[in-house]
Design a protein around this motif. Sequence first.
Motif, PDB file in Angstrom:
ATOM      1  N   THR A  35      32.539   7.042  34.495  1.00 39.46           N
ATOM      2  CA  THR A  35      32.535   8.315  34.558  1.00 39.46           C
ATOM      3  C   THR A  35      30.954   9.137  34.756  1.00 39.46           C
ATOM      4  O   THR A  35      30.793   9.867  35.628  1.00 39.46           O
ATOM      5  CB  THR A  35      33.237   9.164  33.477  1.00 39.46           C
ATOM      6  OG1 THR A  35      34.446   8.464  33.133  1.00 39.46           O
ATOM      7  CG2 THR A  35      33.129  10.466  33.524  1.00 39.46           C
ATOM      8  N   ALA A  36      30.112   8.384  34.081  1.00 41.13           N
ATOM      9  CA  ALA A  36      28.719   8.910  34.106  1.00 41.13           C
ATOM     10  C   ALA A  36      28.013   8.384  35.653  1.00 41.13           C
ATOM     11  O   ALA A  36      27.714   9.314  36.100  1.00 41.13           O
ATOM     12  CB  ALA A  36      27.887   8.083  33.137  1.00 41.13           C
ATOM     13  N   VAL A  38      30.021   8.374  38.399  1.00 40.76           N
ATOM     14  CA  VAL A  38      30.368   9.156  39.321  1.00 40.76           C
ATOM     15  C   VAL A  38      29.775  10.624  39.231  1.00 40.76           C
ATOM     16  O   VAL A  38      29.432  11.210  40.322  1.00 40.76           O
ATOM     17  CB  VAL A  38      32.000   9.411  39.208  1.00 40.76           C
ATOM     18  CG1 VAL A  38      32.697  10.456  40.076  1.00 40.76           C
ATOM     19  CG2 VAL A  38      32.496   7.848  39.567  1.00 40.76           C
ATOM     20  N   LEU A  39      29.747  11.232  38.200  1.00 44.15           N
ATOM     21  CA  LEU A  39      28.931  12.468  37.855  1.00 44.15           C
ATOM     22  C   LEU A  39      27.698  12.341  38.515  1.00 44.15           C
ATOM     23  O   LEU A  39      27.112  13.339  39.248  1.00 44.15           O
ATOM     24  CB  LEU A  39      28.977  12.583  36.511  1.00 44.15           C
ATOM     25  CG  LEU A  39      28.403  14.047  36.043  1.00 44.15           C
ATOM     26  CD1 LEU A  39      29.202  15.276  36.703  1.00 44.15           C
ATOM     27  CD2 LEU A  39      27.870  13.944  34.583  1.00 44.15           C
ATOM     28  N   GLY A  40      26.825  11.204  38.069  1.00 48.46           N
ATOM     29  CA  GLY A  40      25.381  10.901  38.662  1.00 48.46           C
ATOM     30  C   GLY A  40      25.683  11.146  40.169  1.00 48.46           C
ATOM     31  O   GLY A  40      24.444  11.709  40.886  1.00 48.46           O
ATOM     32  N   ALA A  42      27.757  12.454  42.230  1.00 49.53           N
ATOM     33  CA  ALA A  42      28.116  13.679  42.616  1.00 49.53           C
ATOM     34  C   ALA A  42      26.976  14.878  42.428  1.00 49.53           C
ATOM     35  O   ALA A  42      26.883  15.510  43.127  1.00 49.53           O
ATOM     36  CB  ALA A  42      29.446  14.209  41.826  1.00 49.53           C
ATOM     37  N   LEU A  43      26.516  14.590  41.426  1.00 50.93           N
ATOM     38  CA  LEU A  43      25.173  15.562  41.183  1.00 50.93           C
ATOM     39  C   LEU A  43      24.209  15.458  42.165  1.00 50.93           C
ATOM     40  O   LEU A  43      23.352  16.466  42.606  1.00 50.93           O
ATOM     41  CB  LEU A  43      24.711  15.542  39.736  1.00 50.93           C
ATOM     42  CG  LEU A  43      25.597  16.086  38.657  1.00 50.93           C
ATOM     43  CD1 LEU A  43      25.060  15.840  37.331  1.00 50.93           C
ATOM     44  CD2 LEU A  43      25.709  17.738  38.820  1.00 50.93           C
ATOM     45  N   HIS A  44      23.849  14.223  42.607  1.00 48.66           N
ATOM     46  CA  HIS A  44      23.314  13.688  43.750  1.00 48.66           C
ATOM     47  C   HIS A  44      23.269  14.436  44.992  1.00 48.66           C
ATOM     48  O   HIS A  44      22.450  14.767  45.844  1.00 48.66           O
ATOM     49  CB  HIS A  44      22.848  12.240  43.690  1.00 48.66           C
ATOM     50  CG  HIS A  44      21.761  11.779  44.537  1.00 48.66           C
ATOM     51  ND1 HIS A  44      20.400  11.863  44.339  1.00 48.66           N
ATOM     52  CD2 HIS A  44      21.966  11.369  45.756  1.00 48.66           C
ATOM     53  CE1 HIS A  44      19.577  11.412  45.558  1.00 48.66           C
ATOM     54  NE2 HIS A  44      20.571  11.132  46.402  1.00 48.66           N
ATOM     55  N   ALA A  56      19.840  14.172  38.028  1.00 49.41           N
ATOM     56  CA  ALA A  56      20.952  13.616  38.213  1.00 49.41           C
ATOM     57  C   ALA A  56      21.182  12.333  37.331  1.00 49.41           C
ATOM     58  O   ALA A  56      22.218  12.167  36.622  1.00 49.41           O
ATOM     59  CB  ALA A  56      21.550  13.315  39.616  1.00 49.41           C
ATOM     60  N   VAL A  59      21.180  13.416  33.650  1.00 46.96           N
ATOM     61  CA  VAL A  59      22.481  13.737  33.223  1.00 46.96           C
ATOM     62  C   VAL A  59      23.461  12.639  33.164  1.00 46.96           C
ATOM     63  O   VAL A  59      24.050  12.726  31.850  1.00 46.96           O
ATOM     64  CB  VAL A  59      22.849  15.055  34.078  1.00 46.96           C
ATOM     65  CG1 VAL A  59      24.496  15.319  33.958  1.00 46.96           C
ATOM     66  CG2 VAL A  59      22.091  15.946  34.171  1.00 46.96           C
ATOM     67  N   ALA A  60      23.394  11.677  33.877  1.00 46.49           N
ATOM     68  CA  ALA A  60      24.594  10.527  33.705  1.00 46.49           C
ATOM     69  C   ALA A  60      24.213   9.932  32.534  1.00 46.49           C
ATOM     70  O   ALA A  60      25.115   9.285  31.910  1.00 46.49           O
ATOM     71  CB  ALA A  60      24.236   9.750  35.199  1.00 46.49           C
ATOM     72  N   LEU A  63      25.281  11.747  29.646  1.00 42.86           N
ATOM     73  CA  LEU A  63      26.758  11.817  29.417  1.00 42.86           C
ATOM     74  C   LEU A  63      27.191  10.317  28.943  1.00 42.86           C
ATOM     75  O   LEU A  63      28.197  10.121  27.951  1.00 42.86           O
ATOM     76  CB  LEU A  63      27.325  12.015  30.813  1.00 42.86           C
ATOM     77  CG  LEU A  63      28.951  11.998  30.724  1.00 42.86           C
ATOM     78  CD1 LEU A  63      29.483  12.981  30.003  1.00 42.86           C
ATOM     79  CD2 LEU A  63      29.313  11.688  32.225  1.00 42.86           C
TER      80      LEU A  63
END
Length: 74
Positions: A35-36, A38-40, A42-44, A56, A59-60, A63
Amino acid sequence: MKYFWLFAWIRHADNFGYSHGALPGTIGTISVLLTAVVLGFALHRVDRIRRLRYAAPAVAVALFTAGVVWLAGS
């Protein structure tokens, strides 16, 4: 040496807060890690965040850390 750490983690999994056992703890940790990641990614892709080079990944990592702490506490 890697196997020693793996076996030590499995043997002492309940000491790390994974009271339900090593397998559910490992599954939960891997799912939080994915999840972290994927979030990284996506934020990138967001232009505003891309300008801040390390936002990014930071934040990953935050998280992932929060997720593992939450898993160890529950």
